[in-house]
Design a protein around this motif. Structure first.
Motif, PDB file in Angstrom:
ATOM      1  N   HIS A  52       0.848  -1.200   0.000  1.00 45.27           N
ATOM      2  CA  HIS A  52       0.000   0.000   0.000  1.00 45.27           C
ATOM      3  C   HIS A  52       0.883   1.250   0.000  1.00 45.27           C
ATOM      4  O   HIS A  52       1.202   1.799   1.054  1.00 45.27           O
ATOM      5  CB  HIS A  52      -0.910  -0.037   1.230  1.00 45.27           C
TER       6      HIS A  52
ATOM      7  N   GLU B 162      -4.374   0.105  -3.542  1.00 49.48           N
ATOM      8  CA  GLU B 162      -5.658   0.582  -3.025  1.00 49.48           C
ATOM      9  C   GLU B 162      -6.366   1.478  -4.047  1.00 49.48           C
ATOM     10  O   GLU B 162      -7.463   1.175  -4.495  1.00 49.48           O
ATOM     11  CB  GLU B 162      -5.470   1.329  -1.712  1.00 49.48           C
TER      12      GLU B 162
ATOM     13  N   HIS C 129     -10.463   0.130   0.829  1.00 46.93           N
ATOM     14  CA  HIS C 129     -10.644   1.152   1.876  1.00 46.93           C
ATOM     15  C   HIS C 129     -12.151   1.205   2.127  1.00 46.93           C
ATOM     16  O   HIS C 129     -12.929   1.471   1.215  1.00 46.93           O
ATOM     17  CB  HIS C 129     -10.080   2.483   1.349  1.00 46.93           C
TER      18      HIS C 129
ATOM     19  N   HIS D 271      -5.454  -0.476   5.807  1.00 44.22           N
ATOM     20  CA  HIS D 271      -5.195   0.282   7.055  1.00 44.22           C
ATOM     21  C   HIS D 271      -6.302   0.159   8.110  1.00 44.22           C
ATOM     22  O   HIS D 271      -7.100   1.079   8.314  1.00 44.22           O
ATOM     23  CB  HIS D 271      -4.915   1.742   6.746  1.00 44.22           C
TER      24      HIS D 271
ATOM     25  N   ASP E 133       0.925   2.930   3.296  1.00 43.52           N
ATOM     26  CA  ASP E 133      -0.041   3.922   2.808  1.00 43.52           C
ATOM     27  C   ASP E 133       0.673   5.242   2.513  1.00 43.52           C
ATOM     28  O   ASP E 133       0.107   6.324   2.690  1.00 43.52           O
ATOM     29  CB  ASP E 133      -1.182   4.129   3.828  1.00 43.52           C
TER      30      ASP E 133
HETATM   31 ZN   LIG Z   1      -6.959   4.334   2.173  1.00 39.86          ZN
END
Ligand SMILES: [Zn+2]
Length: 557
Positions: free
Chosen positions: A151, A175, A289, A323, A431
């Motif tokens: 990610h 993502e 997400h 996440h 992320d």
């Molecule tokens: Zn996200």
């Protein structure tokens, strides 16, 4: 002395026993070695001549029930075996990583070994001293599989430099993904420091299907035109175009299907189910997400997690939840339990976390639609404008939301971070974000070193091998059904890709902070990508681009 220093010394003591025991069936050498270890005649590989080894292998093969095989076949097999995995006498490898503490989460190997690398692959892992054209002295350092980040939105050369310093050898944007998979890979081929990969992105493809506009970057997903599309349900015709676009992306080798339902509040539950069905058709994981991260019912994070668990249960899709801490917030432990429960009931579901108490996203996205303070139990001062580092007020919030840009959201309790970082089944993923200014979230630069230095060594929230497993083997296993090349990543074993991270367990630490985010991590001493050094003695190597595409097989047309 720190905890990890002790652990490292302990590992060395253990390894002495293993050296005298020699070639135990720890899965780290190869089947030949295992066969050999069953033989009472095994001596030191250094002492053995190739001839003697061949004789022993023949004997071991017979013992293994292959006595009927022709002697020529056996000789060829034996020679192949010697080439493939023996620490061959007199052989010179391209690169040798000498006498480091080799840690492989798949086999459990945790001992002093030397690693021989040629043509981008690990050729031997041995107690013997090896000869290489280039020798890396790894005494006292941990030699681990290179970290895989599933990610990372920042997929530019500067991001790759920060990631290499953080031990990452494969960086994946799964993502948000892209609206043009072929173009995305072509733009990075032969120009990348580390390996790279992407998903077929639901958000950008949806915007394109609805507006006809290309969506080349993260910021293009939140323009006024894109936002209008994000908030609207698809027509049947648009859904048809979206399906076709995602199928094209998957046929072009996208590693996953990426979704950010929070950013597309107009996407109906039926549309989400359709996307899950497509993922099943292409045997691809979905990285999602969730629709909400709110603490408030009925549009709560828990309801959002139930939505995708239900979609996975109904369709049989392989689901990866992005996440978990920034979705679960104070309910993260309950989210972890929901995911574990779904897995026990046969749902194919995994998740990931980054080790920070703040999240980050675009202020002009749907995340900050009316009512955000109540949803996340935060207020203006918990928002930090990334460009300047200032905390927001009602006035600056209104101004910057119109302008658009990144905001850091101080909203995740430390207890939530610890719960996720400690859980052996939850991957570490950064992320990370494109570097748009001097004050972005530090996670893209420091995630992996922060887990190793802060949470393993300083806080002892988890042990080192578990942490490495969460950064290497688990991400590889997430992707290996879709892309079999990942069976040779995330492992330190003979035949695996020579993506290797060598770090000092007593020194590794993140340096990127919210105040000064553009700082390299420390203590990552050597990093190899496909057998090529990209970090040497803690410094970037200039002018090398060994990164390769991490991509699913493209079916013949
Ligand atoms: Zn996200």
């Amino acid at each position: 002395m720190t905890g990890i220093g002790k652990e490292a010394r302990f590992a060395q003591v253990k390894s002495v026993d293993r050296v005298t025991g020699l070639a135990q069936a720890s899965g780290h050498v190869c089947d030949w070695a295992r066969l050999r270890s069953a033989s009472p005649e095994v001596g030191s590989p250094v002492e053995n001549t190739v001839k003697k080894r061949r004789r022993m292998k023949l004997r071991a093969l017979r013992a293994a029930g292959l006595g009927g095989v022709g002697i020529e076949t056996l000789a060829v097999l034996a020679m192949l075996g010697a080439l493939a995995c023996a620490p061959a006498h007199g052989q010179t490898y391209d690169v040798v990583i000498s006498h480091g503490i080799v840690m492989d989460p798949e086999s459990g190997l945790d001992a002093v070994r030397s690693v021989g690398i040629s043509n981008g692959r690990i050729r031997t892992i041995s107690t013997a001293s090896l000869t290489g054209k280039r020798d890396i002295d790894a005494r006292g350092l941990v030699v681990a599989p290179g970290f895989i980040d599933v990610h990372e939105h920042g997929q530019e050369p500067r991001n790759y430099q920060f990631q290499a310093h953080d031990g990452v050898t494969t960086s994946l944007e799964l993502e948000l993904g892209t609206d043009d998979v072929g173009k995305w890979y072509a733009a990075r081929e032969g120009k990348s420091l580390i390996n790279f990969g992407v998903s077929a992105g639901h958000i950008p493809m949806r915007i394109r299907a609805m507006t006809g506009q290309e969506v080349p970057s993260l910021s293009a997903m939140n323009t006024p035109v894109a936002e209008a599309a994000n908030h609207r349900e698809l027509t049947a015709e648009e859904l048809g175009r979206l399906r076709a676009a995602i199928e094209t992306g998957l046929q072009e080798g996208a590693l996953a299907e990426g979704m950010g339902i929070n950013y597309t509040p107009g996407a109906s539950h039926w549309e989400i189910l359709e996307m899950f069905r497509l993922a099943v058709k292409y045997h691809t994981p979905l990285q999602v997400h969730l629709r909400y991260s709110s603490l408030l019912e009925p549009q709560s994070g828990a309801a959002a997690l139930e939505e995708v668990i239900a979609a996975a249960a109904v369709t049989g899709a392989q689901l990866h939840v992005a996440h978990i801490t920034s979705m679960g917030l104070k309910y993260t432990p309950q989210f972890i339990e929901m995911i574990a429960g779904a897995r026990r009931q046969g749902v194919d579901i995994t998740t990931e976390c980054y080790p920070y108490t703040a999240s980050s996203t675009n202020l002009n996205s749907a995340v900050f639609d009316e009512g955000w303070q109540q949803r996340y139990d935060i207020t203006y001062k918990d928002l930090q404008w990334a460009e300047t580092g200032e905390r927001l007020t009602p006035e600056s919030f209104a101004r910057y939301r119109r302008q658009g840009g990144l905001v850091v959201i101080h909203e995740i309790p430390e207890a939530a971070v610890r719960a996720a970082v400690a859980d052996p089944s939850i991957m570490i993923a950064s992320d990370g974000l494109p570097i748009t200014g001097p004050k972005i979230h530090p996670r893209g630069q420091g995630t992996f070193s922060r887990v190793l230095g802060h949470y393993v060594r300083e806080e002892k929230v988890l042990d080192l091998m578990t942490a490495l497993r969460k950064m290497t083997l688990l991400p590889a296993q997430l992707l290996e059904k879709r892309a079999p090349s990942f069976r040779n990543k995330g492992r330190l074993r003979v035949g695996a890709d020579a993506d290797v991270t060598v770090f000092d367990p007593s020194r590794v630490i993140d340096k990127a902070t919210f105040e000064e985010p553009l700082q390299y991590s420390e203590g990552i001493v050597f990093v190899l990508v496909n057998g090529v050094l990209v970090v040497k003695d803690g410094q970037l190597v200039e002018g090398v681009y060994p990164g390769r595409e991490a991509r699913a097989p493209i079916p013949h047309k």
